[in-house]
Design a protein around this motif. Structure first.
Motif, PDB file in Angstrom:
ATOM      1  N   ALA A 122      -2.779  -5.333  -1.297  1.00 48.59           N
ATOM      2  CA  ALA A 122      -3.189  -4.735  -0.022  1.00 48.59           C
ATOM      3  C   ALA A 122      -3.323  -3.221  -0.136  1.00 48.59           C
ATOM      4  N   ALA A 123      -2.476  -2.606  -0.959  1.00 50.34           N
ATOM      5  CA  ALA A 123      -2.543  -1.156  -1.133  1.00 50.34           C
ATOM      6  C   ALA A 123      -3.820  -0.734  -1.848  1.00 50.34           C
ATOM      7  N   ARG A 124      -4.295  -1.533  -2.789  1.00 48.61           N
ATOM      8  CA  ARG A 124      -5.497  -1.174  -3.559  1.00 48.61           C
ATOM      9  C   ARG A 124      -6.773  -1.696  -2.925  1.00 48.61           C
ATOM     10  N   PHE A 125      -6.728  -2.867  -2.329  1.00 52.57           N
ATOM     11  CA  PHE A 125      -7.950  -3.506  -1.820  1.00 52.57           C
ATOM     12  C   PHE A 125      -7.937  -3.550  -0.293  1.00 52.57           C
ATOM     13  N   GLY A 126      -7.633  -2.429   0.307  1.00 50.31           N
ATOM     14  CA  GLY A 126      -7.473  -2.372   1.756  1.00 50.31           C
ATOM     15  C   GLY A 126      -8.716  -2.737   2.543  1.00 50.31           C
ATOM     16  N   ALA A 127      -9.892  -2.514   1.970  1.00 48.27           N
ATOM     17  CA  ALA A 127     -11.123  -2.835   2.695  1.00 48.27           C
ATOM     18  C   ALA A 127     -11.316  -4.330   2.861  1.00 48.27           C
ATOM     19  N   GLN A 128     -10.724  -5.124   1.955  1.00 49.44           N
ATOM     20  CA  GLN A 128     -10.889  -6.578   2.024  1.00 49.44           C
ATOM     21  C   GLN A 128      -9.739  -7.280   2.734  1.00 49.44           C
ATOM     22  N   VAL A 129      -8.550  -6.683   2.732  1.00 51.28           N
ATOM     23  CA  VAL A 129      -7.357  -7.345   3.278  1.00 51.28           C
ATOM     24  C   VAL A 129      -7.223  -7.047   4.762  1.00 51.28           C
ATOM     25  N   SER A 130      -7.290  -8.092   5.581  1.00 55.94           N
ATOM     26  CA  SER A 130      -7.238  -7.919   7.030  1.00 55.94           C
ATOM     27  C   SER A 130      -5.821  -7.700   7.534  1.00 55.94           C
ATOM     28  N   ARG A 131      -4.865  -8.359   6.905  1.00 54.60           N
ATOM     29  CA  ARG A 131      -3.439  -8.199   7.244  1.00 54.60           C
ATOM     30  C   ARG A 131      -2.609  -8.961   6.238  1.00 54.60           C
ATOM     31  N   ALA A 132      -1.285  -8.758   6.296  1.00 56.06           N
ATOM     32  CA  ALA A 132      -0.424  -9.405   5.308  1.00 56.06           C
ATOM     33  C   ALA A 132       0.935  -9.728   5.911  1.00 56.06           C
ATOM     34  N   ILE A 133       1.471 -10.875   5.483  1.00 55.63           N
ATOM     35  CA  ILE A 133       2.850 -11.261   5.776  1.00 55.63           C
ATOM     36  C   ILE A 133       3.557 -11.416   4.443  1.00 55.63           C
ATOM     37  N   VAL A 134       4.709 -10.787   4.303  1.00 54.48           N
ATOM     38  CA  VAL A 134       5.473 -10.871   3.052  1.00 54.48           C
ATOM     39  C   VAL A 134       6.882 -11.366   3.371  1.00 54.48           C
ATOM     40  N   LEU A 135       7.308 -12.399   2.640  1.00 51.48           N
ATOM     41  CA  LEU A 135       8.635 -12.987   2.807  1.00 51.48           C
ATOM     42  C   LEU A 135       9.505 -12.579   1.624  1.00 51.48           C
ATOM     43  N   ALA A 136      10.656 -12.010   1.904  1.00 54.40           N
ATOM     44  CA  ALA A 136      11.608 -11.644   0.857  1.00 54.40           C
ATOM     45  C   ALA A 136      10.944 -10.907  -0.299  1.00 54.40           C
ATOM     46  N   PRO A 137      10.129  -9.884  -0.009  1.00 57.16           N
ATOM     47  CA  PRO A 137       9.438  -9.171  -1.076  1.00 57.16           C
ATOM     48  C   PRO A 137      10.403  -8.241  -1.819  1.00 57.16           C
ATOM     49  N   HIS A 138       9.989  -7.821  -2.997  1.00 60.48           N
ATOM     50  CA  HIS A 138      10.740  -6.829  -3.770  1.00 60.48           C
ATOM     51  C   HIS A 138       9.909  -5.559  -3.858  1.00 60.48           C
ATOM     52  N   ILE A 139      10.531  -4.421  -3.554  1.00 64.19           N
ATOM     53  CA  ILE A 139       9.863  -3.137  -3.779  1.00 64.19           C
ATOM     54  C   ILE A 139      10.631  -2.294  -4.793  1.00 64.19           C
ATOM     55  N   LEU A 140      11.838  -2.739  -5.144  1.00 69.72           N
ATOM     56  CA  LEU A 140      12.659  -2.127  -6.175  1.00 69.72           C
ATOM     57  C   LEU A 140      13.652  -3.168  -6.662  1.00 69.72           C
ATOM     58  N   VAL A 141      14.324  -2.883  -7.751  1.00 67.90           N
ATOM     59  CA  VAL A 141      15.266  -3.834  -8.344  1.00 67.90           C
ATOM     60  C   VAL A 141      16.675  -3.512  -7.866  1.00 67.90           C
ATOM     61  N   GLU A 142      17.340  -4.491  -7.270  1.00 70.87           N
ATOM     62  CA  GLU A 142      18.707  -4.331  -6.789  1.00 70.87           C
ATOM     63  C   GLU A 142      19.679  -5.080  -7.696  1.00 70.87           C
ATOM     64  N   ASP A 143      20.936  -4.627  -7.706  1.00 69.50           N
ATOM     65  CA  ASP A 143      21.970  -5.308  -8.497  1.00 69.50           C
ATOM     66  C   ASP A 143      22.106  -6.762  -8.064  1.00 69.50           C
ATOM     67  N   LEU A 144      21.993  -7.012  -6.756  1.00 65.65           N
ATOM     68  CA  LEU A 144      22.110  -8.379  -6.236  1.00 65.65           C
ATOM     69  C   LEU A 144      21.049  -9.281  -6.848  1.00 65.65           C
ATOM     70  N   SER A 145      19.828  -8.774  -6.951  1.00 62.78           N
ATOM     71  CA  SER A 145      18.736  -9.568  -7.522  1.00 62.78           C
ATOM     72  C   SER A 145      19.029  -9.926  -8.967  1.00 62.78           C
ATOM     73  N   VAL A 146      19.441  -8.938  -9.751  1.00 63.78           N
ATOM     74  CA  VAL A 146      19.703  -9.168 -11.169  1.00 63.78           C
ATOM     75  C   VAL A 146      20.834 -10.172 -11.350  1.00 63.78           C
ATOM     76  N   ALA A 147      21.899 -10.048 -10.559  1.00 65.65           N
ATOM     77  CA  ALA A 147      23.023 -10.976 -10.676  1.00 65.65           C
ATOM     78  C   ALA A 147      22.588 -12.407 -10.377  1.00 65.65           C
ATOM     79  N   SER A 148      21.760 -12.592  -9.352  1.00 69.73           N
ATOM     80  CA  SER A 148      21.307 -13.941  -8.995  1.00 69.73           C
ATOM     81  C   SER A 148      20.354 -14.497 -10.053  1.00 69.73           C
ATOM     82  N   ILE A 149      19.548 -13.641 -10.656  1.00 74.78           N
ATOM     83  CA  ILE A 149      18.623 -14.094 -11.691  1.00 74.78           C
ATOM     84  C   ILE A 149      19.392 -14.439 -12.969  1.00 74.78           C
TER      85      ILE A 149
END
Length: 268
Positions: A122-149
């Motif tokens: 959506a950030a790069r192709f904004g002209a084509q993307v009308s809207r977006a829904i994101v569930l449990a997205p990642h924008i950075l790596v957290e300790d919790l994520s690494v432990a669960s993985i």
């Protein structure tokens, strides 16, 4: 969902992509593209895309990324790098849309890694993307994520996770080790897309379960700081998969989100 297959050229070779259209059976209907989680596939969505599309009057495109489901598996020697989600967002998804002759604006519905890929796209192709829904997205790596993985790796090697994934992937090792290997690579701790998503202009709904063991509320609240028009939905009694844990609440929220001005490429 009964899948079809289309071939794209990616990573120097032809790649078969498993996909299916659900919902409104009209190529002119508003389109939403579903992007699965890090261990997901077309089949693992089960009937949720159909339910959402039926409720909101949408046509849905559901697909398995390379390495997943019945799409071309990851080559044994292929190792995903820190840019693996960027490549899915900037290379694979555009190639798939082109192969399917999709030229209309489209919405995105992404879960976990698929949510991160949706944000990048959506950030790069904004002209084509009308809207977006994101569930449990990642924008950075957290300790919790690494432990669960790390726990997922143990479950795959010693528990029943591998046999469970084999129901949804032709090559479960391809799906699991591609995802697990890069997420547990020490260099991946520096992965951070916060600066990149600041250019998102389409309407955005970010959803997080309060009991998610793969990410904290900082993920979606961090999105809102970078993209102030983001709407947040924080769900109680909900883990990493809101579409499985709270499907009714999610469908109602999504239906309302899709029906507001600005939807499907319309002027807000």
């Amino acid at each position: 969902m009964s899948p079809s297959f289309v071939s794209i050229a990616w990573a120097g070779r032809p790649v078969r992509i498993e996909h299916a259209f659900v919902g409104v059976d009209d190529a002119r209907a508003p389109l939403v593209v579903f992007l699965h989680e890090g261990l997901g596939s077309l089949a693992m969505w089960k009937d949720f895309p159909q339910q959402l599309c039926a409720a909101a009057g949408l046509r849905g495109l559901v697909y398995s990324r390379p390495g997943y489901g019945r799409s071309t598996p990851r080559a044994p020697e292929e190792r995903w790098l820190q840019d693996f989600m960027h490549r899915q967002a900037f290379e694979v998804l555009p190639a798939l849309l082109q192969a399917l002759h999709i030229t209309q604006p489209y919405a995105l519905f992404g879960h976990s890694d698929g949510g991160s890929i949706s944000l990048l796209h959506a950030a790069r192709f904004g002209a084509q993307v009308s809207r977006a829904i994101v569930l449990a997205p990642h924008i950075l790596v957290e300790d919790l994520s690494v432990a669960s993985i790390e726990q997922a790796r143990s479950a795959y090697e010693q528990g029943g996770l591998k046999s469970g994934l084999a129901k949804y992937h032709d090559d479960p090792d391809s799906a699991f080790w591609g995802w697990n290997g890069i997420w547990l690579d020490p260099a991946f701790r520096a992965w951070d897309i916060q600066a990149e998503i600041g250019s998102i202009r389409c309407p955005l709904l970010a959803v997080q379960g309060l009991d998610d063991v793969y990410g904290t509320l900082e993920q979606i609240r961090g999105i809102q700081r970078r993209v102030p028009h983001t709407r947040l939905l924080e769900l109680a009694q909900c883990g990493h998969s809101p579409h499985r844990d709270q499907p009714a609440a999610l469908i109602e929220a999504a239906k309302a989100f899709f029906s507001t001005p600005g939807s499907h490429g319309d002027t807000p």
